[in-house]
Write a protein that holds these residues in place. Structure first.
Motif, PDB file in Angstrom:
ATOM      1  N   ASP A 346     -52.168  61.435-106.951  1.00  0.00           N
ATOM      2  CA  ASP A 346     -50.962  62.243-107.074  1.00  0.00           C
ATOM      3  C   ASP A 346     -51.088  63.559-106.323  1.00  0.00           C
ATOM      4  O   ASP A 346     -50.079  64.190-106.006  1.00  0.00           O
ATOM      5  CB  ASP A 346     -50.667  62.522-108.555  1.00  0.00           C
ATOM      6  N   ARG A 347     -52.321  63.987-106.036  1.00  0.00           N
ATOM      7  CA  ARG A 347     -52.532  65.282-105.383  1.00  0.00           C
ATOM      8  C   ARG A 347     -53.122  65.157-103.969  1.00  0.00           C
ATOM      9  O   ARG A 347     -53.109  66.128-103.218  1.00  0.00           O
ATOM     10  CB  ARG A 347     -53.466  66.162-106.227  1.00  0.00           C
ATOM     11  N   LEU A 348     -53.627  64.019-103.623  1.00  0.00           N
ATOM     12  CA  LEU A 348     -54.316  63.855-102.338  1.00  0.00           C
ATOM     13  C   LEU A 348     -53.565  62.875-101.451  1.00  0.00           C
ATOM     14  O   LEU A 348     -53.314  61.734-101.840  1.00  0.00           O
ATOM     15  CB  LEU A 348     -55.742  63.365-102.572  1.00  0.00           C
ATOM     16  N   ARG A 349     -53.222  63.349-100.245  1.00  0.00           N
ATOM     17  CA  ARG A 349     -52.516  62.519 -99.272  1.00  0.00           C
ATOM     18  C   ARG A 349     -53.345  62.425 -97.995  1.00  0.00           C
ATOM     19  O   ARG A 349     -53.880  63.418 -97.509  1.00  0.00           O
ATOM     20  CB  ARG A 349     -51.138  63.091 -98.955  1.00  0.00           C
ATOM     21  N   MET A 350     -53.417  61.236 -97.460  1.00  0.00           N
ATOM     22  CA  MET A 350     -54.109  60.993 -96.203  1.00  0.00           C
ATOM     23  C   MET A 350     -53.088  60.618 -95.133  1.00  0.00           C
ATOM     24  O   MET A 350     -52.123  59.897 -95.405  1.00  0.00           O
ATOM     25  CB  MET A 350     -55.130  59.861 -96.371  1.00  0.00           C
ATOM     26  N   TYR A 432     -54.499  68.236 -99.798  1.00  0.00           N
ATOM     27  CA  TYR A 432     -54.847  68.212-101.221  1.00  0.00           C
ATOM     28  C   TYR A 432     -54.095  69.324-101.936  1.00  0.00           C
ATOM     29  O   TYR A 432     -54.208  70.499-101.589  1.00  0.00           O
ATOM     30  CB  TYR A 432     -56.349  68.402-101.425  1.00  0.00           C
ATOM     31  N   LYS A 433     -53.312  68.937-102.921  1.00  0.00           N
ATOM     32  CA  LYS A 433     -52.528  69.874-103.710  1.00  0.00           C
ATOM     33  C   LYS A 433     -53.364  70.328-104.897  1.00  0.00           C
ATOM     34  O   LYS A 433     -53.562  69.586-105.866  1.00  0.00           O
ATOM     35  CB  LYS A 433     -51.229  69.214-104.182  1.00  0.00           C
ATOM     36  N   ILE A 434     -53.877  71.579-104.809  1.00  0.00           N
ATOM     37  CA  ILE A 434     -54.752  72.094-105.860  1.00  0.00           C
ATOM     38  C   ILE A 434     -53.950  72.399-107.114  1.00  0.00           C
ATOM     39  O   ILE A 434     -54.269  71.938-108.209  1.00  0.00           O
ATOM     40  CB  ILE A 434     -55.493  73.343-105.358  1.00  0.00           C
ATOM     41  N   GLY A 437     -47.699  74.528-105.485  1.00  0.00           N
ATOM     42  CA  GLY A 437     -47.496  75.555-104.485  1.00  0.00           C
ATOM     43  C   GLY A 437     -48.682  75.790-103.578  1.00  0.00           C
ATOM     44  O   GLY A 437     -48.540  76.421-102.523  1.00  0.00           O
ATOM     45  N   LEU A 438     -49.882  75.327-103.932  1.00  0.00           N
ATOM     46  CA  LEU A 438     -51.083  75.569-103.134  1.00  0.00           C
ATOM     47  C   LEU A 438     -51.619  74.238-102.608  1.00  0.00           C
ATOM     48  O   LEU A 438     -52.002  73.361-103.389  1.00  0.00           O
ATOM     49  CB  LEU A 438     -52.154  76.281-103.943  1.00  0.00           C
ATOM     50  N   THR A 439     -51.648  74.114-101.283  1.00  0.00           N
ATOM     51  CA  THR A 439     -52.130  72.898-100.630  1.00  0.00           C
ATOM     52  C   THR A 439     -53.162  73.254 -99.578  1.00  0.00           C
ATOM     53  O   THR A 439     -52.966  74.209 -98.803  1.00  0.00           O
ATOM     54  CB  THR A 439     -50.963  72.136 -99.967  1.00  0.00           C
TER      55      THR A 439
END
Length: 1018
Positions: A346-350, A432-434, A437-439
């Motif tokens: 859900d937070r990590l996109r490749m 990666y969405k920590i 609002g923060l990626t």
């Protein structure tokens, strides 16, 4: 009482009727393609009732009768429909390239178009589909204000030069191209693989620091879409090419008669005592040009996606023959591409994108003395292509023809070369969405290419010409070029106190480029044949050096940061800072800082402007934004190792009484070389009228480039600068200022029901001035005219590369005028005679000397403009693109001044006696100064070109069943017609050199191309 009860009952029943819901089912499609649009928002206006379309664009919603349905999706013009009853509907949304909600790529991020504060222009895939360019650079000509594209040649595979807001350097003036985040090459891409092209023209590009001074072009390639059904897109066109013009040279009879006159005027016997029977002779252009040179292009793409993955896979092939030389000048390019995006969590996109490119190219000698077209224009029409034995006719080698003009058919037949290029490039990244609002983004981009070249010099005798080859030879080269870019950056977006929006970006970039080359020559090729032209077989001995090589390794480490702030999307502010460290410069100058700031004000959101940001009544002006920017950018586009001494020169030494070939130091080094610095200032306005139907974008800019690198600074020859491979040092000694105004207008409307008009116009006015050349002379020359003159200069107070020569002041009509005029005797050992060119005494000293040379022309246009119009009616579409360049001059250098060379027919208006001509001098083989470089050879090369005309028809998908979702067929003409007074082949051509462009030795013209094609989707 009864009446009141009846009234209440009536009102109650009426209310029930009004509140009754009806079912609306339907499908939403894209107007241009007919493709279903998933994810379209379908909302009942002024309520919370809503739905979205599914994968096939279908929707279903229950709404009250009389309500208004709103259909909206990013990148498309919203559509509204009043509901009256249960029904099934189809809604087609128009793509809105001017949508203020559209996302614009700005480098390491994106912004809504409404919030962009820099001078940014974007063209989309629809424009590329209409233009169908073989080289992507062609699509920028006339579609983007402030951008001028010139062709170095019209031959297949030839490069193009892009200039953004003028020429600001005497070095490499091309913008940097960023493809999906990494540095790449625009001309190698296939048009169907591109989603959008964004041009950063001002301080907005400062985020790229040392590579952004010439502007930045950002390319986004096509990706698959999530939740998209598998789709196949196939595009194909085929056609033929021809030259746009043939120059009116003299026929055999005209040529012989003029030659007789020329010899008689020179006091020599005439060469053609009998003109009868000569006829028209040989039209060499008919022999050289091919009128049906084929061109074909096809590409196919597979794309689709699911909930967490999307993909796009494609390939293309382009084949093109030259209009000169046929298969001796051909081009074949193949590409393959794969793009993949996947949500790993859900937070990590490749995401990844890889492109493979391979092309083969053969070419002829172009735009130089002795090129094929140069010889074509100058060879005698009295000569035939072949002699009695069927061999190529030899052009006589005497004082009449000189040693430079040869049979162009023989020249093409004896030209053998091949070039093969292979490249793989791409990018892999992780987002990666920590927290919200923060990626953090980590990505690596790469380019790796190899090339192989072979040129065969056949042993051939042209009859005592400088092109005679006494020994056959073969030269082969092999190169390998690599680079990679690693980016690591974080983006944080947050809204504070409801109305304060902040986006911060910070990160670092590592860039490395390295490569090597080896070139070798062998002599005495077996059987003097191309089939045996291989370095392993050519074993002939040679006294000269037969091989060479080079290697390079350059690196750059950069840190950057950007803060973007806006209040209610109304007050906009952005600040950027980049620190670059490069190995191209010495230890004292290896680090540089590049700051910039941009700001904007959306006036239309103010309450005094038209009701405030929430008002639906915007009046005539629906959107208005003012913006300004200032920043510093750099350029490190220089050679490697310029700050240190290398053994790159050649030398001959004496050892034991024998001469031995060796090496020596090359260029005299300057350890203090540093970056070129561009200071860019821009103020602009974006205004939309009549609910965004009419758009206006205006910019005023000033671009000052300091610390230009000036080579060959005059120094004492005692340090060995005259040795082979050696040269004088290069220093930061120049400055150039470009200023101008850009205006872009767009208009979209429905003319009548079912007919849409989309028209766009842009114009750029430019002034270029060199402000410093601190090399001891105040100027730096370039270019060539004839055999030795350098007609172009970079000089203080003048435009870059202006033409420096004598000003023609008419023709001497009689001996009295000659006697009264300033003497020309010192120019070439001869005085003037009636019929000769009169030169202007610029300095007024009473004698014509080199000191009277002055500015006689400028290759940089004063203004460029483009006009693009598209009409759509039901299934038909008609598109026309035009471009104009005004105020640019060209040097007519394709005429060789030898006595027996052919001429263009304008010389028939020559001076033949007093009062006959004041513009064209006497034709004579006698000694004169008419061949000196003067304004006689400079022409206005302003032009207006119809670049593309296309008529298409989209077949109703219902006629083709459920498999084919779109079928569009079209016919098109590229480079339809050019309006110009210039006498040469192509007024749009240029060598691309900042100093020396606009000198025409017989430019290979950009062909006119007739095409028929189809766009099909399954």
């Amino acid at each position: 009482m009864k009446s009141k009860l009846l009234a209440i009952a009536f009102m109650f029943i009426s209310a029930l009727c009004i509140a009754q819901n009806v079912e609306i089912n339907g499908k939403v499609t894209e107007a241009a393609s007919g493709d279903p649009l998933p994810g379209v928002s379908v909302v009942v206006k002024s309520s919370t009732t809503a739905t979205v379309t599914d994968l096939d664009g279908n929707f279903s919603i229950s709404v009250p009768v009389g309500s208004i349905l709103e259909f909206s999706s990013i990148g498309y013009t919203p559509f509204q429909k009043i509901v009256t009853a249960t029904e099934t509907i189809t809604v087609s949304l128009e793509a809105s390239v001017e949508s203020l909600e559209e996302l614009v790529v700005i480098g390491y991020g994106s912004q809504r178009k409404k919030e962009v504060t820099g001078a940014v222009s974007t063209i989309g895939s629809e424009t590329l589909d209409q233009l169908r360019p073989v080289k992507i650079e062609q699509a920028l000509q006339g579609t983007v204000s402030g951008v001028n594209v010139t062709s170095t040649s019209g031959s297949p595979g030839a490069g193009l030069s892009i200039r953004i807001r003028g020429i600001a350097t005497n070095g490499d003036a091309n913008p940097v191209v960023i493809i999906d985040g990494y540095q790449g090459e625009l001309g190698l891409l296939n048009a169907s693989d591109i989603e959008s092209i964004t041009v950063l023209k001002d301080a907005q590009a400062a985020i790229y620091g040392t590579i952004g001074a010439n502007g930045v072009i950002l390319v986004t390639t096509k990706k698959g879409r999530k939740n998209q059904k598998p789709e196949v897109s196939y595009n194909v066109f085929t056609g033929f090419q021809e030259t746009t013009r043939k120059l009116p040279t003299l026929n055999a009879t005209e040529y012989a008669a003029l030659l007789n006159e020329s010899y008689a005027n020179g006091g020599q016997p005439i060469p053609f005592p009998n003109l009868s029977g000569l006829g028209t002779g040989t039209n060499w252009q008919d022999q050289v040009f091919q009128n049906d040179a084929p061109i074909t292009s096809q590409d196919i793409t597979f794309s689709g996606g699911a909930d967490k993955i999307s993909y796009s896979v494609g390939g293309s092939r382009v084949e093109q023959e030259g209009i000169v030389g046929g298969n001796k000048a051909n081009f074949l390019r193949n590409t393959a591409r794969i793009s993949l995006t996947a949500d790993l969590t859900d937070r990590l996109r490749m995401n990844g994108n890889v492109i493979y490119t391979q092309f083969d190219r053969a070419s002829l000698s172009e735009n130089v003395l002795g090129s094929v077209l140069f010889n074509t224009l100058n060879v005698s029409p009295v000569l035939t292509p072949y002699n009695e034995t069927g061999d190529f006719t030899l052009v006589p080698s005497d004082t009449g023809f000189g040693t430079e003009i040869i049979n162009p058919l023989a020249q093409m037949a004896n030209t053998y070369n091949a070039y093969n290029f292979k490249k793989i490039n791409g990018t892999f990244g992780l987002d990666y969405k920590i927290i919200d609002g923060l990626t953090i983004t980590s990505r690596i981009g790469f380019n790796s290419s190899t090339d192989r070249g072979k040129t065969f010099g056949k042993q051939v005798n042209y009859g005592g010409k400088i092109y005679d080859v006494q020994r056959s030879s073969v030269t082969q080269s092999a190169s390998n070029f690599n680079d990679y870019t690693y980016d690591l950056f974080a983006t944080y977006a947050k809204t504070f106190a409801e109305n304060h929006n902040v986006t911060a970006t910070a990160g670092m970039t590592v860039f490395k480029t390295y490569g090597q080359n080896v070139t070798a020559t062998g002599f005495d090729v077996p059987y003097n044949s191309w089939e045996y032209a291989d370095i392993s077989l050519a074993n002939g001995l040679s006294d000269s050096k037969t091989n060479s090589s080079y290697t390079y390794d350059d690196r750059r480490l950069s840190y950057f940061g950007r803060i973007q702030y806006d209040y209610k999307g109304r007050y906009l502010l952005s600040g950027m800072l980049r620190r670059d460290m490069s190995t191209k410069f010495g230890p004292g100058n290896s680090v540089a800082y590049f700051p910039s700031v941009t700001a904007g004000w959306v006036m239309s959101d103010e309450s005094f402007f038209g009701g405030g940001e929430d008002s639906n009544d915007k009046g005539i002006i629906s959107f208005a934004k003012l913006r300004a920017s200032y920043g510093e950018l750099g350029s490190d586009l220089i050679g490697s190792n310029t700050y240190r001494s290398l053994l790159s020169g050649e030398a001959t030494y004496v050892f034991n009484g024998q001469l031995v070939n060796g090496v020596a130091t090359g260029t005299v080094v300057n350890p203090n070389v540093k970056w070129e610095v561009a200071k860019k200032f821009d103020v602009g306005a974006d205004i939309y009228f009549f609910n965004d139907k009419l758009s206006l974008v205006a910019d005023y800019f000033i671009d000052t480039r300091d610390d230009l690198l000036i080579p060959n600074i005059p120094v004492s020859g005692i340090i060995g600068i005259g040795a082979p491979g050696a040269s004088a040092p290069t220093v930061n000694a120049g400055s150039v200022r470009n200023s101008g105004f850009e205006l872009a207008l767009g208009y979209k409307t429905d003319i009548i029901e079912g007919m849409q008009l989309d028209a766009n116009y842009n114009v750029t006015f430019l002034k270029n001035e060199v402000t410093a050349v601190n090399n001891g002379t105040g100027y730096y020359p370039g270019g060539t005219f004839g055999l030795s003159e350098q007609p172009s200069r970079m000089e203080v107070g003048q435009p870059m590369g202006y033409f420096y020569g004598y000003q023609m002041d008419g023709i001497f009509q009689n001996q009295a005028e000659v006697d009264a005029a300033p003497s020309q005797a010192g120019l070439g050992g001869t005085g003037a005679h009636p019929g000769d060119i009169r030169f202007k005494d610029v300095n007024g000293d009473g004698i014509i000397t080199p000191d009277d040379k002055t500015n006689i022309g400028d290759p940089i246009p004063n203004a460029t403009m483009g006009l693009n119009v598209t009409l759509r009616y039901k299934g038909f579409d008609l598109t026309a693109y035009a471009f104009a360049s005004l105020g640019n001059d060209m040097v007519r250098a394709y005429e060789r001044n030898v006595p027996n060379g052919n001429r263009l027919n304008y010389v028939l208006g020559r001076w033949t006696g007093e009062g006959t001509s004041n513009t064209i001098p006497i034709q004579t083989v006698g000694a004169n100064n008419n061949t000196l470089f003067s304004s006689y050879y400079v022409e206005d090369a302003s032009y207006c070109r119809i670049q593309n005309l296309q008529l298409g028809y989209s077949i109703n998908p219902n006629w083709l069943g459920n498999v084919v979702t779109q079928t569009r067929i079209y016919v098109a003409v590229n480079n339809l017609y050019t309006f110009t007074k210039y006498r040469g082949y192509d007024p749009s051509a240029s060598s691309g050199a900042p100093i020396g462009s606009g000198i025409d030795y017989g430019f290979y013209p950009v062909p006119r191309t007739f095409m028929v094609g189809a766009n099909i989707k399954f």
